[in-house]
Design a protein around this motif. Structure first.
Motif, short mmCIF file in Angstrom:
data_model
loop_
_atom_site.label_atom_id
_atom_site.label_comp_id
_atom_site.label_asym_id
_atom_site.label_seq_id
_atom_site.Cartn_x
_atom_site.Cartn_y
_atom_site.Cartn_z
N HIS A 314 0.86 -1.18 0.00
CA HIS A 314 0.00 0.00 0.00
C HIS A 314 0.90 1.23 0.00
O HIS A 314 1.92 1.27 0.69
N SER A 315 0.51 2.23 -0.76
CA SER A 315 1.33 3.44 -0.86
C SER A 315 1.11 4.38 0.31
O SER A 315 1.97 5.22 0.59
N SER A 316 -0.02 4.30 0.98
CA SER A 316 -0.30 5.22 2.06
C SER A 316 0.62 4.93 3.23
O SER A 316 0.96 3.78 3.51
N GLY A 317 1.02 5.98 3.92
CA GLY A 317 1.87 5.81 5.09
C GLY A 317 3.31 5.58 4.71
O GLY A 317 4.05 6.52 4.41
N VAL A 318 3.74 4.33 4.68
CA VAL A 318 5.15 4.01 4.53
C VAL A 318 5.60 4.09 3.08
O VAL A 318 6.71 4.53 2.79
N GLY A 319 4.76 3.64 2.13
CA GLY A 319 5.21 3.51 0.75
C GLY A 319 5.71 4.80 0.15
O GLY A 319 6.75 4.85 -0.52
N VAL A 320 5.00 5.91 0.39
CA VAL A 320 5.40 7.20 -0.18
C VAL A 320 6.69 7.70 0.47
O VAL A 320 7.60 8.19 -0.20
N VAL A 321 6.79 7.57 1.78
CA VAL A 321 7.96 8.09 2.48
C VAL A 321 9.19 7.25 2.16
O VAL A 321 10.31 7.76 2.14
N LEU A 322 9.03 5.96 1.90
CA LEU A 322 10.18 5.15 1.52
C LEU A 322 10.79 5.63 0.21
O LEU A 322 12.01 5.57 0.03
N ALA A 323 9.95 6.09 -0.73
CA ALA A 323 10.48 6.64 -1.98
C ALA A 323 11.26 7.92 -1.71
O ALA A 323 12.32 8.16 -2.31
N VAL A 324 10.76 8.77 -0.81
CA VAL A 324 11.49 9.99 -0.45
C VAL A 324 12.81 9.63 0.23
O VAL A 324 13.87 10.22 -0.06
N ALA A 325 12.79 8.65 1.12
CA ALA A 325 14.02 8.23 1.78
C ALA A 325 15.01 7.65 0.78
O ALA A 325 16.22 7.88 0.89
N ASP A 326 14.53 6.91 -0.19
CA ASP A 326 15.43 6.35 -1.20
C ASP A 326 16.08 7.46 -2.03
O ASP A 326 17.26 7.35 -2.40
N ALA A 327 15.34 8.53 -2.31
CA ALA A 327 15.91 9.64 -3.06
C ALA A 327 17.01 10.34 -2.27
O ALA A 327 18.06 10.69 -2.81
N PHE A 328 16.80 10.54 -0.97
CA PHE A 328 17.81 11.21 -0.16
C PHE A 328 18.99 10.30 0.16
O PHE A 328 20.13 10.76 0.27
N ALA A 329 18.72 9.00 0.29
CA ALA A 329 19.82 8.07 0.58
C ALA A 329 20.78 7.96 -0.60
O ALA A 329 21.98 7.75 -0.41
N SER A 330 20.27 8.11 -1.83
CA SER A 330 21.15 8.01 -2.99
C SER A 330 22.10 9.20 -3.09
O SER A 330 23.07 9.15 -3.85
N MET A 331 21.85 10.27 -2.34
CA MET A 331 22.74 11.43 -2.40
C MET A 331 24.07 11.17 -1.68
O MET A 331 25.07 11.79 -2.02
N VAL A 332 24.06 10.30 -0.71
CA VAL A 332 25.25 10.13 0.12
C VAL A 332 25.94 8.80 -0.10
O VAL A 332 27.04 8.60 0.40
N ASP A 333 25.33 7.88 -0.82
CA ASP A 333 25.92 6.57 -1.04
C ASP A 333 26.79 6.63 -2.29
O ASP A 333 26.30 6.58 -3.40
N ASP A 334 28.11 6.76 -2.09
CA ASP A 334 29.03 6.86 -3.22
C ASP A 334 29.71 5.53 -3.52
O ASP A 334 30.68 5.48 -4.27
N ARG A 335 29.20 4.44 -2.95
CA ARG A 335 29.82 3.14 -3.19
C ARG A 335 29.11 2.35 -4.28
O ARG A 335 29.71 1.47 -4.88
N GLU A 336 27.86 2.62 -4.53
CA GLU A 336 27.12 1.86 -5.53
C GLU A 336 27.53 2.31 -6.93
O GLU A 336 27.88 3.46 -7.17
#
Length: 682
Positions: A314-336
């Motif tokens: 379900h996108s409500s609650g966790v699903g939407v915020v996980l996409a936002v977290a994934d966008a911000f996490a990709s800013m600092v992960d320079d190993r992938e």
């Protein structure tokens, strides 16, 4: 044509050939034999290739003006058909005197009737004059129109239509492609849910296995044109037209400045239900074996690059915020890294250059839908904490968020429609093969590969300064090079801030959530600290998949873990889902009052039916005898012993060794038979 007296003809499928005065059409050619079909589409006796060559060179088969005339009527467009009908009506006017605006049974006027006016020039001048009067055009224009029609009719059928329909232009393309396209559509019978672009990719795969000798497949434009011709003759193969929004739903004009020349200026987020049926290997209680997940993706408007994504039930609650977290996490992960066509690239960072903030660089503005998935307090609170302005799409129209909608369209036509288990986006559109083969983690892995490929693919809407088309990643790199970039802060406990939150009352025994108690020294510290909590409540974060502990931040920003009071080293992981299932199982052991009354009513119905049978089967025994007999029967049913029947006496004598004379002999020395006797009834 090689010379004026020589001509070269290639044997093609559908080509007409005259044998003994009968016209047949080529169906196939191979191994020195040619198979033909007659006008009724019936097979004809195969002919040797040498005999076919002699027949083609005979006077019965003169050099054709064009090999495209036999199916000309099937390939003409609507506009070409109208022009051809106008030409034929004008030729009929010249030959019979009946004008195009007259009926078949009307009589021609006297000045244009060929039976009355035998002077051809005089009659044609009268026809031009009549046309000029009817169409309200100059006489010279009408006269040129009539003269041009006469010249085209004398030149043959190739001059009466556009030359592109009859001109030989198949030097760089195999002549069997139209036949193969029709065979492909008939074999596959695409349903309305599939997009035309998906058909083209499927055709390319089908062509490799069916006709591997074709080195140059048709382009997308040629394929679309050939598919349109087939659909014109076979409308049942044509796909449905998708529902379009009306002009009343057009988005209102926004005067907010859009700085689309910088990455991170404007992000767009949207959620959609996956069109791929997934298979659940665990077969959760109360759920079906196959299901569909919800995809949430974020795209950067300046670069068209997918910067964040998530997959959830379900996108409500966790699903939407996980996409936002994934966008911000990709800013600092320079190993992938990203591997595209065998080359390894660093995964692109996303964000707004030249911005120094406490948290990873957020976008300036995020456009969301106005649904409950994006308007929850949890979602809005996370974006407000990150300093990101939220703009809600107040119009139900895909043009309000065109970039993310186009990205989802590409995702459907280039990824989902090619996966096993694909179903259409609506109820009346379903795929042909809906067998679910993938699990959610396999879909997530493939989605990551497709996302990387999409970010590196040439984008039609992006152009560099030199005019060349570039990929979203290349566009991001050029824009960052123009505006500069900064080093990102470390990702320290930031993932906790994207977990769902709840507010709980601080007490000396801990906090409570869903009847579970959590306690840690941080709670006692918050209680003793003056001004830490004005109303006695504090915000906690929890992981829905692991409830063995919750998390909180102290006023200094340090993260604390608050474990479950009954947690030990051997405590298994439990989640919200497991608690819900456990509650359902416990609930099955307790009947509500209404359920108890329904069950009692069913028992009474069965008891009343049994009472009638009991009354009919009552014996004349006394109550004592009936009760005693019933007690013995119940005891006998519970006993597991075995009683030896009376007919076993003779066998027993033989086993014990008695002779037939009955002389009282002693027992045999061999006692194994006795053991076997008792072993049978042990």
């Amino acid at each position: 044509m090689t010379k004026d007296s020589e001509w070269v003809l290639k044997l093609r499928v559908g080509m007409p050939v005259v044998f003994d005065g009968e016209q047949v059409f080529v169906q196939s050619c191979g191994d020195g034999w040619v198979q033909f079909l007659d006008a009724a589409n019936r097979p004809v006796t195969p002919r040797p290739l040498r005999a076919v060559v002699k027949a083609i060179a005979s006077p019965e088969n003169p050099p054709p003006a064009s090999m495209l005339l036999h199916d000309l009527d099937d390939r003409l467009s609507d506009h070409a058909i109208d022009k051809r009908d106008d030409h034929r009506a004008l030729i009929r006017y010249i030959d019979t005197g009946i004008a195009p605006w007259q009926g078949e049974n009307d009589k021609p006027l006297r000045d244009v009737d060929p039976d009355v006016i035998h002077n051809e020039r005089k009659r044609i001048a009268a026809i031009a004059r009549r046309i000029a009067e009817h169409d309200e055009i100059p006489y010279e224009t009408a006269r040129k129109r009539v003269s041009r029609a006469i010249k085209r009719e004398a030149a043959g059928p190739t001059a009466t239509v556009d030359g592109r329909y009859t001109r030989e232009r198949r030097k760089n393309r195999d002549a069997d492609i139209p036949v193969l396209v029709e065979k492909f559509l008939l074999d596959r019978v695409f349903d309305p849910a599939l997009h035309t672009q998906t058909q083209y990719l499927e055709f390319r795969l089908w062509l490799l296995g069916t006709a591997p000798d074709i080195t140059k497949p048709p382009s997308e434009r040629t394929f679309y044109r050939l598919v349109g011709r087939v659909h014109k003759r076979m409308p049942h193969l044509k796909t449905k037209s998708k529902t379009k929004h009306g002009t009343a739903q057009a988005p209102k004009q926004s005067f907010a400045p859009r700085h689309l020349e910088r990455p991170g200026s404007l992000w767009q987020i949207d959620a959609t239900t996956s069109n791929v049926m997934l298979w659940d290997p665990k077969d959760r209680t109360g759920r079906t074996r196959t299901y569909r997940v919800t995809l949430v993706k974020i795209i950067d408007s300046a670069t068209r690059m997918i910067v964040g994504r998530s997959i959830s039930e379900h996108s409500s609650g966790v699903g939407v915020v996980l996409a936002v977290a994934d966008a911000f996490a990709s800013m600092v992960d320079d190993r992938e890294t990203v591997t595209v066509d065998g080359r390894v690239y660093p995964r692109p960072f996303v964000g707004m250059p030249r911005a120094l903030t406490r948290w990873p660089i957020p976008p300036r503005r995020l456009i969301t839908d106005n649904g409950k998935d994006f308007l929850s307090n949890f979602h809005v609170g996370q974006l407000a904490r990150l300093g990101c302005e939220v703009e809600f799409a107040r119009v139900r129209d895909p043009r309000a968020k065109a970039f993310i909608e186009r990205s989802f369209l590409s995702y459907k036509t280039e990824f989902e429609e090619l996966c096993a288990g694909y179903v259409g986006g609506s109820i009346d559109e379903r795929g042909l093969h809906t067998e679910a083969l993938l699990t959610w983690d396999q879909l997530w892995e493939r989605d990551q590969q497709w996302t990387d490929l999409y970010n590196f693919r040439q984008h039609r809407g992006l152009r560099a300064e030199l005019g060349r088309r570039i990929s979203p990643y290349q566009r991001w790199a050029e824009l960052v090079g123009e505006t500069g970039f900064v080093e990102m802060p470390k990702w320290e406990n930031e993932w906790i801030r994207f977990l769902p939150t709840f507010r709980a009352k601080l007490g000396k025994y801990g906090i409570t959530r869903r009847y579970e108690v959590f306690n840690a020294p941080i709670i006692e510290t918050l209680l003793r600290t003056p001004g830490a909590s004005r109303d006695g409540y504090w915000t906690f974060h929890y992981n829905p998949s692991d409830l063995r502990q919750v998390y909180c931040f102290d006023p200094d920003g340090a993260a604390w873990e608050v474990p479950w009071v009954l947690r030990t080293e051997d405590t298994p992981q439990f989640s919200d889902h497991s608690l819900t299932v456990l509650g359902g199982r416990v609930g099955d052991l307790t009947l509500r009052r209404a359920e108890f009354q329904d069950r009692m009513l069913q028992l009474l119905i069965r008891w009343r039916a049994d009472d009638a049978l009991i009354r009919g089967s009552r014996s004349e025994l006394s109550r004592t005898d009936e009760m005693t007999a019933a007690a013995y029967e119940r005891l006998q049913a519970l006993d597991s012993g075995t009683m030896i029947p009376a007919d076993m006496d003779h066998d027993l004598e033989e086993v014990l060794g008695h002779n037939d004379a009955g002389d009282g002999a002693e027992l045999d020395d061999d006692l194994d038979d006795i053991d076997d006797l008792f072993g049978r009834f042990a």
